[in-house]
Design a protein around this motif. Structure first.
Motif, PDB file in Angstrom:
ATOM      1  N   GLU A 105       0.843  -1.191   0.000  1.00 18.40           N
ATOM      2  CA  GLU A 105       0.000   0.000   0.000  1.00 18.40           C
ATOM      3  C   GLU A 105       0.877   1.240   0.000  1.00 18.40           C
ATOM      4  O   GLU A 105       1.865   1.317   0.724  1.00 18.40           O
ATOM      5  CB  GLU A 105      -0.896  -0.013   1.234  1.00 18.40           C
ATOM      6  CG  GLU A 105      -1.988   1.020   1.178  1.00 18.40           C
ATOM      7  CD  GLU A 105      -2.975   0.853   2.317  1.00 18.40           C
ATOM      8  OE1 GLU A 105      -2.774   1.498   3.352  1.00 18.40           O
ATOM      9  OE2 GLU A 105      -3.919   0.073   2.153  1.00 18.40           O
ATOM     10  N   LYS A 106       0.525   2.196  -0.837  1.00 25.34           N
ATOM     11  CA  LYS A 106       1.271   3.440  -0.930  1.00 25.34           C
ATOM     12  C   LYS A 106       0.281   4.593  -0.904  1.00 25.34           C
ATOM     13  O   LYS A 106      -0.757   4.548  -1.552  1.00 25.34           O
ATOM     14  CB  LYS A 106       2.069   3.475  -2.234  1.00 25.34           C
ATOM     15  CG  LYS A 106       2.799   4.769  -2.466  1.00 25.34           C
ATOM     16  CD  LYS A 106       4.235   4.514  -2.770  1.00 25.34           C
ATOM     17  CE  LYS A 106       4.930   5.797  -3.104  1.00 25.34           C
ATOM     18  NZ  LYS A 106       5.869   6.179  -2.096  1.00 25.34           N
ATOM     19  N   SER A 107       0.605   5.619  -0.162  1.00 25.66           N
ATOM     20  CA  SER A 107      -0.219   6.822  -0.104  1.00 25.66           C
ATOM     21  C   SER A 107       0.175   7.738  -1.261  1.00 25.66           C
ATOM     22  O   SER A 107       1.340   8.065  -1.428  1.00 25.66           O
ATOM     23  CB  SER A 107      -0.026   7.536   1.225  1.00 25.66           C
ATOM     24  OG  SER A 107      -0.844   8.661   1.282  1.00 25.66           O
ATOM     25  N   VAL A 108      -0.803   8.128  -2.075  1.00 26.94           N
ATOM     26  CA  VAL A 108      -0.560   8.946  -3.263  1.00 26.94           C
ATOM     27  C   VAL A 108      -1.287  10.280  -3.091  1.00 26.94           C
ATOM     28  O   VAL A 108      -2.480  10.311  -2.781  1.00 26.94           O
ATOM     29  CB  VAL A 108      -1.082   8.238  -4.532  1.00 26.94           C
ATOM     30  CG1 VAL A 108      -0.887   9.107  -5.755  1.00 26.94           C
ATOM     31  CG2 VAL A 108      -0.403   6.903  -4.708  1.00 26.94           C
ATOM     32  N   THR A 109      -0.577  11.380  -3.281  1.00 28.60           N
ATOM     33  CA  THR A 109      -1.157  12.713  -3.197  1.00 28.60           C
ATOM     34  C   THR A 109      -1.222  13.304  -4.597  1.00 28.60           C
ATOM     35  O   THR A 109      -0.276  13.210  -5.369  1.00 28.60           O
ATOM     36  CB  THR A 109      -0.320  13.621  -2.278  1.00 28.60           C
ATOM     37  OG1 THR A 109      -0.253  13.012  -0.993  1.00 28.60           O
ATOM     38  CG2 THR A 109      -0.930  14.993  -2.160  1.00 28.60           C
ATOM     39  N   ASP A 110      -2.374  13.925  -4.914  1.00 22.49           N
ATOM     40  CA  ASP A 110      -2.578  14.489  -6.246  1.00 22.49           C
ATOM     41  C   ASP A 110      -3.459  15.719  -6.126  1.00 22.49           C
ATOM     42  O   ASP A 110      -4.048  15.984  -5.077  1.00 22.49           O
ATOM     43  CB  ASP A 110      -3.225  13.456  -7.168  1.00 22.49           C
ATOM     44  CG  ASP A 110      -2.824  13.636  -8.628  1.00 22.49           C
ATOM     45  OD1 ASP A 110      -2.480  14.757  -9.029  1.00 22.49           O
ATOM     46  OD2 ASP A 110      -2.858  12.635  -9.361  1.00 22.49           O
ATOM     47  N   PHE A 111      -3.556  16.462  -7.226  1.00 20.36           N
ATOM     48  CA  PHE A 111      -4.428  17.635  -7.281  1.00 20.36           C
ATOM     49  C   PHE A 111      -5.374  17.481  -8.460  1.00 20.36           C
ATOM     50  O   PHE A 111      -4.952  17.145  -9.562  1.00 20.36           O
ATOM     51  CB  PHE A 111      -3.618  18.927  -7.419  1.00 20.36           C
ATOM     52  CG  PHE A 111      -4.464  20.160  -7.348  1.00 20.36           C
ATOM     53  CD1 PHE A 111      -4.910  20.625  -6.128  1.00 20.36           C
ATOM     54  CD2 PHE A 111      -4.846  20.831  -8.498  1.00 20.36           C
ATOM     55  CE1 PHE A 111      -5.709  21.756  -6.048  1.00 20.36           C
ATOM     56  CE2 PHE A 111      -5.641  21.962  -8.435  1.00 20.36           C
ATOM     57  CZ  PHE A 111      -6.074  22.423  -7.205  1.00 20.36           C
ATOM     58  N   ALA A 112      -6.660  17.730  -8.212  1.00 20.32           N
ATOM     59  CA  ALA A 112      -7.679  17.583  -9.249  1.00 20.32           C
ATOM     60  C   ALA A 112      -8.398  18.906  -9.478  1.00 20.32           C
ATOM     61  O   ALA A 112      -8.470  19.754  -8.587  1.00 20.32           O
ATOM     62  CB  ALA A 112      -8.687  16.521  -8.838  1.00 20.32           C
ATOM     63  N   LEU A 113      -8.941  19.052 -10.683  1.00 19.44           N
ATOM     64  CA  LEU A 113      -9.857  20.139 -11.021  1.00 19.44           C
ATOM     65  C   LEU A 113     -11.159  19.510 -11.463  1.00 19.44           C
ATOM     66  O   LEU A 113     -11.163  18.461 -12.119  1.00 19.44           O
ATOM     67  CB  LEU A 113      -9.285  21.008 -12.141  1.00 19.44           C
ATOM     68  CG  LEU A 113      -8.085  21.871 -11.803  1.00 19.44           C
ATOM     69  CD1 LEU A 113      -7.585  22.599 -13.039  1.00 19.44           C
ATOM     70  CD2 LEU A 113      -8.429  22.875 -10.708  1.00 19.44           C
ATOM     71  N   GLY A 114     -12.280  20.156 -11.118  1.00 17.97           N
ATOM     72  CA  GLY A 114     -13.566  19.585 -11.490  1.00 17.97           C
ATOM     73  C   GLY A 114     -14.684  20.600 -11.411  1.00 17.97           C
ATOM     74  O   GLY A 114     -14.484  21.780 -11.134  1.00 17.97           O
ATOM     75  N   PHE A 115     -15.908  20.109 -11.636  1.00 21.29           N
ATOM     76  CA  PHE A 115     -17.097  20.948 -11.563  1.00 21.29           C
ATOM     77  C   PHE A 115     -18.213  20.171 -10.879  1.00 21.29           C
ATOM     78  O   PHE A 115     -18.185  18.950 -10.796  1.00 21.29           O
ATOM     79  CB  PHE A 115     -17.539  21.404 -12.961  1.00 21.29           C
ATOM     80  CG  PHE A 115     -18.107  20.304 -13.799  1.00 21.29           C
ATOM     81  CD1 PHE A 115     -19.479  20.095 -13.854  1.00 21.29           C
ATOM     82  CD2 PHE A 115     -17.280  19.458 -14.525  1.00 21.29           C
ATOM     83  CE1 PHE A 115     -19.998  19.059 -14.612  1.00 21.29           C
ATOM     84  CE2 PHE A 115     -17.790  18.429 -15.292  1.00 21.29           C
ATOM     85  CZ  PHE A 115     -19.157  18.229 -15.340  1.00 21.29           C
ATOM     86  N   GLY A 116     -19.191  20.901 -10.394  1.00 28.05           N
ATOM     87  CA  GLY A 116     -20.305  20.267  -9.703  1.00 28.05           C
ATOM     88  C   GLY A 116     -21.587  21.037  -9.907  1.00 28.05           C
ATOM     89  O   GLY A 116     -21.601  22.179 -10.387  1.00 28.05           O
ATOM     90  N   LEU A 117     -22.688  20.406  -9.515  1.00 33.93           N
ATOM     91  CA  LEU A 117     -24.023  20.991  -9.570  1.00 33.93           C
ATOM     92  C   LEU A 117     -24.694  20.762  -8.233  1.00 33.93           C
ATOM     93  O   LEU A 117     -24.396  19.791  -7.535  1.00 33.93           O
ATOM     94  CB  LEU A 117     -24.858  20.319 -10.663  1.00 33.93           C
ATOM     95  CG  LEU A 117     -24.334  20.353 -12.087  1.00 33.93           C
ATOM     96  CD1 LEU A 117     -25.187  19.455 -12.973  1.00 33.93           C
ATOM     97  CD2 LEU A 117     -24.352  21.783 -12.608  1.00 33.93           C
ATOM     98  N   GLY A 118     -25.637  21.620  -7.902  1.00 34.04           N
ATOM     99  CA  GLY A 118     -26.346  21.401  -6.655  1.00 34.04           C
ATOM    100  C   GLY A 118     -27.450  22.405  -6.431  1.00 34.04           C
ATOM    101  O   GLY A 118     -27.750  23.240  -7.283  1.00 34.04           O
TER     102      GLY A 118
END
Length: 184
Positions: free
Chosen positions: A127-140
């Motif tokens: 098991e390895k801990s992976v850090t990343d950055f995401a961009l996205g969109f949402g509705l609500g």
């Protein structure tokens, strides 16, 4: 005649000012600038998610969410944490409420299993801990009561930006039913 006309005009202006003050006080309930919220769905799943949001005007707001699991035994989540700043644009008639679209960023840390070949044909997984950055969109949608309680239903999807050897899933999501309070 002049006295009765003056009295009628004075009475009419007092009533108008009183109605204006009542409308202003009702509007000020909705126009409070700060909100704190908890995601009730995630709490049931063993994950704590809290949000702070600042209303910029009647049509937009900025905020930040923090998520971390608190019950690793009962939670199926591989996620260690995420911090997600967001910007929202509202399309409702009330102040910073109604249907909205959201753009977000997400710094996330996820536990991933990867194969390690020991000897011959036998493989083991680490098991390895992976850090990343995401961009996205949402509705609500967001609903606000006169007393300042906030109810929010939100869903979003994004994509991690950085490729690495350990992370096979580049898609991230966020969803929930948030309960909170709006204040000054």
């Amino acid at each position: 005649m002049k006295k009765s006309l003056f009295m009628l005009l004075l009475l009419f202006s007092i009533c108008t000012l009183s109605a204006q003050q009542q409308n202003d006080s009702i509007a000020s309930l909705y126009e409070k600038q700060n909100e704190v919220k908890l995601n009730a769905v995630m709490l049931l799943a063993g994950v704590f998610e809290a949000s702070y949001e600042r209303n910029l005007n009647e049509e937009s707001s900025v905020g930040i969410s923090f998520l971390t699991p608190y019950d690793n035994e009962n939670s199926d989540a591989d996620i260690n944490y995420y911090i997600s700043p967001y910007y929202r644009v509202f399309f409702g008639k009330k102040y910073a409420a109604g249907f909205f679209i959201e753009g977000f960023g997400m710094l996330n840390s996820i536990d991933r299993d990867y194969e390690v070949q020991e000897s011959g044909m036998y493989y083991t997984y680490e098991e390895k801990s992976v850090t990343d950055f995401a961009l996205g969109f949402g509705l609500g949608g967001k609903w606000v009561t006169k007393s300042g309680f906030v109810f929010e239903l939100v869903g979003g999807i994004g994509r991690n930006l950085f490729q690495n050897d350990y992370d096979d899933s580049q898609i991230v999501g966020k969803f929930g039913f948030n309960l909170g309070y709006r204040f000054n």
